[in-house]
Motif scaffolding. Structure first.
Motif, mmCIF file in Angstrom:
data_model
loop_
_atom_site.group_PDB
_atom_site.id
_atom_site.type_symbol
_atom_site.label_atom_id
_atom_site.label_comp_id
_atom_site.label_asym_id
_atom_site.label_seq_id
_atom_site.Cartn_x
_atom_site.Cartn_y
_atom_site.Cartn_z
ATOM 1 N N VAL A 6 -5.514 0.666 3.354
ATOM 2 C CA VAL A 6 -5.961 -0.061 2.162
ATOM 3 C C VAL A 6 -5.184 0.411 0.937
ATOM 4 O O VAL A 6 -4.856 -0.390 0.054
ATOM 5 C CB VAL A 6 -7.485 0.107 1.949
ATOM 6 N N SER A 7 -4.849 1.680 0.893
ATOM 7 C CA SER A 7 -4.115 2.207 -0.265
ATOM 8 C C SER A 7 -2.710 1.610 -0.395
ATOM 9 O O SER A 7 -2.078 1.711 -1.443
ATOM 10 C CB SER A 7 -4.016 3.731 -0.187
ATOM 11 N N ARG A 8 -2.230 0.956 0.661
ATOM 12 C CA ARG A 8 -0.932 0.257 0.594
ATOM 13 C C ARG A 8 -1.108 -1.261 0.672
ATOM 14 O O ARG A 8 -0.146 -1.993 0.877
ATOM 15 C CB ARG A 8 -0.020 0.722 1.730
ATOM 16 N N GLY A 9 -2.346 -1.720 0.604
ATOM 17 C CA GLY A 9 -2.602 -3.160 0.657
ATOM 18 C C GLY A 9 -2.944 -3.682 2.032
ATOM 19 O O GLY A 9 -3.133 -4.889 2.221
ATOM 20 N N PRO B 40 13.148 -4.628 8.634
ATOM 21 C CA PRO B 40 12.417 -3.381 8.865
ATOM 22 C C PRO B 40 11.256 -3.256 7.889
ATOM 23 O O PRO B 40 11.241 -3.933 6.851
ATOM 24 C CB PRO B 40 13.470 -2.303 8.593
ATOM 25 N N PRO B 41 10.265 -2.404 8.176
ATOM 26 C CA PRO B 41 9.188 -2.189 7.214
ATOM 27 C C PRO B 41 9.728 -1.647 5.896
ATOM 28 O O PRO B 41 10.766 -0.978 5.852
ATOM 29 C CB PRO B 41 8.302 -1.145 7.907
ATOM 30 N N LYS B 42 9.022 -1.958 4.821
ATOM 31 C CA LYS B 42 9.302 -1.377 3.509
ATOM 32 C C LYS B 42 7.935 -1.121 2.888
ATOM 33 O O LYS B 42 7.318 -2.025 2.320
ATOM 34 C CB LYS B 42 10.137 -2.326 2.657
ATOM 35 N N LEU B 43 7.434 0.115 3.065
ATOM 36 C CA LEU B 43 6.049 0.409 2.704
ATOM 37 C C LEU B 43 5.802 0.347 1.202
ATOM 38 O O LEU B 43 6.623 0.813 0.403
ATOM 39 C CB LEU B 43 5.645 1.787 3.218
ATOM 40 N N ASN B 44 4.650 -0.248 0.845
ATOM 41 C CA ASN B 44 4.197 -0.196 -0.540
ATOM 42 C C ASN B 44 3.840 1.244 -0.888
ATOM 43 O O ASN B 44 3.389 1.997 -0.020
ATOM 44 C CB ASN B 44 2.936 -1.063 -0.721
ATOM 45 N N PRO B 45 3.992 1.640 -2.152
ATOM 46 C CA PRO B 45 3.535 2.975 -2.546
ATOM 47 C C PRO B 45 2.018 3.075 -2.433
ATOM 48 O O PRO B 45 1.311 2.065 -2.545
ATOM 49 C CB PRO B 45 3.994 3.102 -4.002
ATOM 50 N N LYS B 46 1.522 4.273 -2.189
ATOM 51 C CA LYS B 46 0.073 4.489 -2.107
ATOM 52 C C LYS B 46 -0.528 4.407 -3.496
ATOM 53 O O LYS B 46 0.005 4.979 -4.456
ATOM 54 C CB LYS B 46 -0.220 5.873 -1.525
ATOM 55 N N VAL B 47 -1.643 3.695 -3.617
ATOM 56 C CA VAL B 47 -2.383 3.614 -4.883
ATOM 57 C C VAL B 47 -3.867 3.784 -4.576
ATOM 58 O O VAL B 47 -4.267 3.902 -3.417
ATOM 59 C CB VAL B 47 -2.141 2.258 -5.590
ATOM 60 N N ASP B 48 -4.684 3.777 -5.608
ATOM 61 C CA ASP B 48 -6.134 3.807 -5.427
ATOM 62 C C ASP B 48 -6.536 2.577 -4.617
ATOM 63 O O ASP B 48 -6.207 1.445 -4.992
ATOM 64 C CB ASP B 48 -6.806 3.785 -6.806
ATOM 65 N N PRO B 49 -7.233 2.762 -3.477
ATOM 66 C CA PRO B 49 -7.633 1.606 -2.651
ATOM 67 C C PRO B 49 -8.364 0.525 -3.438
ATOM 68 O O PRO B 49 -8.279 -0.662 -3.090
ATOM 69 C CB PRO B 49 -8.551 2.228 -1.594
#
Length: 585
Positions: free
Chosen positions: A307-310, A537-546
């Motif tokens: 969830v922290s990455r969407g 390839p994957p490109k992960l979103n940065p972690k944020v507050d869920p």
């Protein structure tokens, strides 16, 4: 067994039956060998083709095979998992192919997990162990991204044109949308399909005394559950109130919970989407799919599972889904269920002591209609029926309803070209109109619209408990396999069963288990991102507050204040009529 499975508008209405390609011009049966005539007469009946049309199709296979034999091809090896459809291919159709074309086929049958493992080994080494593979379309995202698998669209138009049956009729296949990659190209040819549906004992649901007792307790009719609340009420009713039928215990639910790879299939085969964890979208939620993986708007670039990455793998809806799975198994299924694998649990409903099962694969249909079973009437009709699975409280109109397995022919791009051509011939042979209707009647895993609409299927329908009606309805497009958001199916799938297992044993809470799963999925995708893939390839979103991502307009969905709304059911006959009228339910 396999692993194995909506958009912003309303659910897709089924397309009208695909216009069938013109049948091959009839050639006199004398134009083919005695072997072909023998097989057409004795085995390949019924067919949607006339015997002369079958002879014409076989003549094409004979001529194509002759060219490959002249190039030195005398034998090929292919592999599939072990289900009735593939057993028929391995034991009967492989022999027919050899007798008709002169090319010997070694068709290996192995476990689903072993197929994936051998495929993974071949992809890593760059050398294919087999000339052809039947692998789940669940691997479509993997096949597309690594660039090792043959793109069939270009092959059929290019170097494979002379090996492509003019009567193949791709439009007649019902599952090609599931084997098409984000580039719009076909990478796999469907060989068999089956869905996970709701299964119930229609005879028990019709007993007047049980109907009256259920209505008095719950305030609504005993019928096919439309939501998980009703399923839970019915499970409790049969297990705790009815307790016994004909002197034997009756259970309101059946499942399996042993720490085993098959435990992962239970979840990756769309358990989360049945609860409503994904976004709206057919065949898979967009941008968040039923694994909880968020991808870019074009569905090409995976961006995260937590969830922290969407993502939604550890979202409230996913945790709810895991919680219900554990609660129901412990409260309403036979005590042995928690220690069973998928293969061990599969035959249990046929033994007569299960009233309903929310998650039942139609691949078991052939084993559920055998004469003499406690769930089969003396006249051969079933006491049970299949129906769409009920939806969880997070589910919304336009979402995927459940899972459909599409085992599909897959070939390596850089394998010996002549061996690939011969394996492609065999793949077309076992899915050809000459052979496919008979194969469908044996394994009950239909792939062609023409077969589904045939008189043979109409005649068989009363004994199949709703299978034919399901595949003739638009419902079949709302049950879909794993989609293209999953960048490496083998690496990610193995994370599920280990994490679910510790929630089953109570070592971790459902929330802790899903948090760990989401984190591990992100770690694997981060490695794929660093290593690179040929495409997307994957490109992960940065972690944020869920909290930034939790929403009531899209996945990951916010936690509902009430996860158990009032139960809703529908009369089965009304449901059947809806299918006949062209509705999903």
């Amino acid at each position: 067994m396999t692993t194995a499975c909506g958009k912003k508008e309303e659910p897709v209405a089924a397309a009208p039956p695909a216009a069938t390609a013109p049948a091959p011009a009839a050639a006199p049966a004398a134009a083919v060998t005695d072997a072909a005539k023998k097989w057409i007469e004795n085995e390949f009946q019924p067919s949607t083709l006339s015997k002369d049309q079958q002879a014409t199709e076989m003549k094409w296979f004979i001529d194509a095979a002759a060219k490959l034999k002249a190039k030195g091809v005398s034998e090929i090896s292919v592999v599939s998992e072990t289900i009735a459809t593939h057993e028929y291919e391995s034991k009967t159709l492989a022999k027919a192919f050899e007798e008709i074309t002169g090319i010997k086929v070694k068709h290996d049958l192995i476990g689903e997990g072993d197929v994936v493992e051998k495929l993974q080994t071949s992809m890593q080494s760059g050398k294919s162990i087999y000339d052809g593979w039947i692998t789940d379309s669940d691997l479509i995202g993997t096949h597309y991204r690594y660039g090792k698998i043959l793109n069939l669209t270009d092959y059929m138009a290019g170097t494979g044109k002379e090996w492509t049956n003019p009567g193949l009729d791709l439009k007649d296949f019902i599952g090609t949308s599931f084997t098409t990659a984000p580039d719009g190209k076909l990478y796999q040819l469907p060989d068999q399909q089956f869905a996970n549906l709701y299964w119930f004992r229609a005879d028990l649901f019709e007993k007047p005394e049980l109907k009256a007792k259920f209505k008095a307790k719950y305030g609504y009719d005993l019928g096919v559950p439309l939501n998980w609340s009703a399923y839970e009420d019915i499970a409790a009713f049969f297990t705790n109130d009815v307790k016994n039928i004909d002197g034997k215990p009756i259970y309101g639910h059946m499942d399996y919970g042993k720490k085993d790879p098959s435990l992962g299939w239970r979840f990756t085969d769309a358990w989360l989407s049945m609860a409503g964890a994904a976004d709206i979208g057919i065949p898979n939620g967009k941008p968040v799919d039923e694994w909880g993986i968020r991808a870019s708007a074009d569905g090409c670039t995976p961006q995260g599972a937590s969830v922290s990455r969407g993502g939604a793998t550890n979202s409230p809806a996913a945790v709810y889904a895991l919680t219900k799975y554990i609660d129901w198994m412990k409260k309403y299924s036979p005590k042995e269920a928690i220690g069973m694998t998928f293969g061990e649990a599969g035959p249990v409903p046929a033994q007569g002591q299960i009233a309903q099962q929310i998650f039942w694969y139609t691949a078991f249909t052939a084993d559920m209609i055998k004469p003499g079973l406690p769930v089969v009437n003396a006249d051969g009709t079933p006491k049970w029926r299949m129906a769409p699975g009920p939806n969880g409280p997070y589910w919304k109109q336009g979402m995927q309803n459940g899972y459909q397995d599409v085992g599909s022919w897959t070939f390596f791009k850089d394998h010996d070209a002549n061996k690939v051509a011969a394996a492609w011939l065999y793949a077309q042979f076992v899915t050809a109109k000459t052979t496919s209707l008979k194969k469908t009647l044996v394994g009950l895993t239909p792939i062609r619209e023409s077969d589904i609409q045939s008189k043979a299927m109409t005649d068989m329908a009363p004994k199949l408990g709703g299978l034919v009606e399901f595949y003739r309805s638009p419902a079949r497009v709302a049950w879909t396999p794993t989609g293209t958001n999953v960048p490496d199916y083998p690496k990610l799938a193995q994370l599920w069963w280990k994490n679910v297992a510790v929630a089953v044993t109570g070592e971790k809470t459902p929330q802790q288990a899903m948090d760990n799963l989401a984190e591990e999925m992100d770690e694997v995708m981060a490695r794929l991102e660093r290593a690179g893939m040929e495409k997307c390839p994957p490109k992960l979103n940065p972690k944020v507050d869920p909290a930034k991502y939790l929403s009531d307009t899209g996945a990951p969905w916010k936690k509902l204040a009430n996860e158990k709304p009032k139960g809703e059911t529908i009369n089965y006959d009304k449901l059947l009529q809806a299918w006949k009228d062209g509705k999903v339910r």
